[in-house]
Write a protein that holds these residues in place. Structure first.
Motif, short mmCIF file in Angstrom:
data_model
loop_
_atom_site.label_atom_id
_atom_site.label_comp_id
_atom_site.label_asym_id
_atom_site.label_seq_id
_atom_site.Cartn_x
_atom_site.Cartn_y
_atom_site.Cartn_z
N GLN A 101 0.82 -1.20 0.00
CA GLN A 101 0.00 0.00 0.00
C GLN A 101 0.86 1.26 0.00
OE1 GLN A 101 -2.68 0.29 3.29
NE2 GLN A 101 -3.42 2.30 2.70
N GLU A 102 1.93 1.26 0.78
CA GLU A 102 2.82 2.43 0.82
C GLU A 102 3.47 2.68 -0.54
OE1 GLU A 102 3.52 4.71 3.17
OE2 GLU A 102 2.05 3.83 4.52
N LEU A 103 3.94 1.61 -1.20
CA LEU A 103 4.54 1.78 -2.52
C LEU A 103 3.51 2.26 -3.54
CD1 LEU A 103 6.96 -1.25 -2.85
CD2 LEU A 103 7.56 1.16 -2.78
N ARG A 104 2.29 1.74 -3.44
CA ARG A 104 1.23 2.15 -4.35
C ARG A 104 0.91 3.64 -4.17
NH1 ARG A 104 -2.06 -1.57 -2.96
NH2 ARG A 104 -1.16 -3.12 -4.32
N GLN A 105 0.83 4.07 -2.92
CA GLN A 105 0.56 5.49 -2.66
C GLN A 105 1.70 6.38 -3.15
OE1 GLN A 105 -0.21 5.91 1.50
NE2 GLN A 105 -2.36 5.32 1.33
N ALA A 106 2.92 5.93 -2.95
CA ALA A 106 4.06 6.71 -3.42
C ALA A 106 4.05 6.82 -4.94
CB ALA A 106 5.37 6.08 -2.95
N MET A 107 3.63 5.75 -5.59
CA MET A 107 3.58 5.74 -7.04
C MET A 107 2.48 6.67 -7.55
SD MET A 107 3.42 2.45 -9.53
CE MET A 107 1.74 2.05 -9.16
N GLU A 108 1.33 6.70 -6.85
CA GLU A 108 0.20 7.50 -7.30
C GLU A 108 0.35 8.98 -6.93
OE1 GLU A 108 -3.14 5.60 -5.56
OE2 GLU A 108 -3.03 3.88 -6.90
N HIS A 109 0.81 9.25 -5.72
CA HIS A 109 0.85 10.62 -5.24
C HIS A 109 2.26 11.18 -5.08
CE1 HIS A 109 -2.96 8.92 -3.69
NE2 HIS A 109 -3.42 10.05 -4.20
N GLY A 110 3.24 10.37 -5.33
CA GLY A 110 4.62 10.77 -5.06
C GLY A 110 5.21 11.65 -6.12
N VAL A 111 6.50 11.60 -6.21
CA VAL A 111 7.25 12.48 -7.10
C VAL A 111 7.24 11.98 -8.54
CG1 VAL A 111 8.74 13.33 -5.30
CG2 VAL A 111 9.38 11.28 -6.55
N LEU A 112 6.56 10.86 -8.82
CA LEU A 112 6.51 10.37 -10.19
C LEU A 112 5.58 11.20 -11.06
CD1 LEU A 112 6.32 6.54 -9.60
CD2 LEU A 112 8.28 7.89 -10.27
N ARG A 113 4.69 11.95 -10.45
CA ARG A 113 3.74 12.76 -11.19
C ARG A 113 4.30 14.16 -11.39
NH1 ARG A 113 1.30 8.98 -13.43
NH2 ARG A 113 0.06 7.65 -12.12
N ARG A 114 4.33 14.59 -12.62
CA ARG A 114 4.80 15.93 -12.93
C ARG A 114 3.62 16.87 -12.96
NH1 ARG A 114 8.39 16.39 -18.25
NH2 ARG A 114 8.75 18.54 -17.80
N LYS A 115 3.73 18.01 -12.33
CA LYS A 115 2.65 19.00 -12.32
C LYS A 115 3.15 20.29 -12.94
CE LYS A 115 -0.31 17.07 -9.13
NZ LYS A 115 -1.53 16.61 -9.56
N ARG A 116 2.28 20.90 -13.71
CA ARG A 116 2.59 22.22 -14.25
C ARG A 116 2.28 23.26 -13.19
NH1 ARG A 116 0.00 22.32 -20.12
NH2 ARG A 116 -1.24 23.85 -19.05
#
Length: 147
Positions: A91-106
């Motif tokens: 669950q922790e890895l899943r959350q990091a993948m969804e909300h972590g630094v993998l997502r780029r935001k403008r």
């Protein structure tokens, strides 16, 4: 929220350096390279795995315990981090993948196109999650066969 440099973001997204960041606020035990251990609550962790612990106890080679209010562990001194049993790793890895630094935001908050490195990191995280789920199911099958 903590600000990370681009190099730290890369290390968190592509290596196990994400664990100290995810364990902020949790009590952990770290084995150090000089045959000592330190236990405490992770207050601050950066992308290079440098950790600051509060309410820490240093356990020396002979088993002696030395309390500290604050304790800093450099990344090169960490041999092993014991993840608490109450934390669900998948669950922790899943959350990091969804909300972590993998997502780029403008700047305006919308997602932008992901880079190749981000796609590859997300693919590796998904493979890790699948491996954890497979090991968990094998463990449950072995326990049911024993009973």
């Amino acid at each position: 929220m903590q600000k990370f440099s681009s190099q730290e973001k890369y290390l968190i997204a592509n290596t196990l350096n994400c664990w100290p960041v995810m364990l902020q606020g949790h009590s952990v035990l770290m084995d150090l390279r000089n045959e000592t251990s330190v236990a405490g609550v992770v207050d601050i962790a950066d992308g290079h795995m440098t950790c600051e612990l509060s309410n820490a106890v240093l356990i020396d080679r002979n088993g002696g315990q030395h309390p500290f209010d604050n304790f800093m562990v450099r990344n090169r001194m960490i041999r092993q981090i014991h993840i608490p049993t109450d934390i669900d790793v998948a669950q922790e890895l899943r959350q990091a993948m969804e909300h972590g630094v993998l997502r780029r935001k403008r700047v305006d908050g919308r997602n932008t196109k992901r880079t190749f490195k981000q796609k590859r990191a997300e693919m590796r995280h998904k493979e890790t999650l699948e491996m954890i789920a497979q090991q968990r199911s094998e463990k449950e099958q072995n326990q049911s066969n024993i009973q």
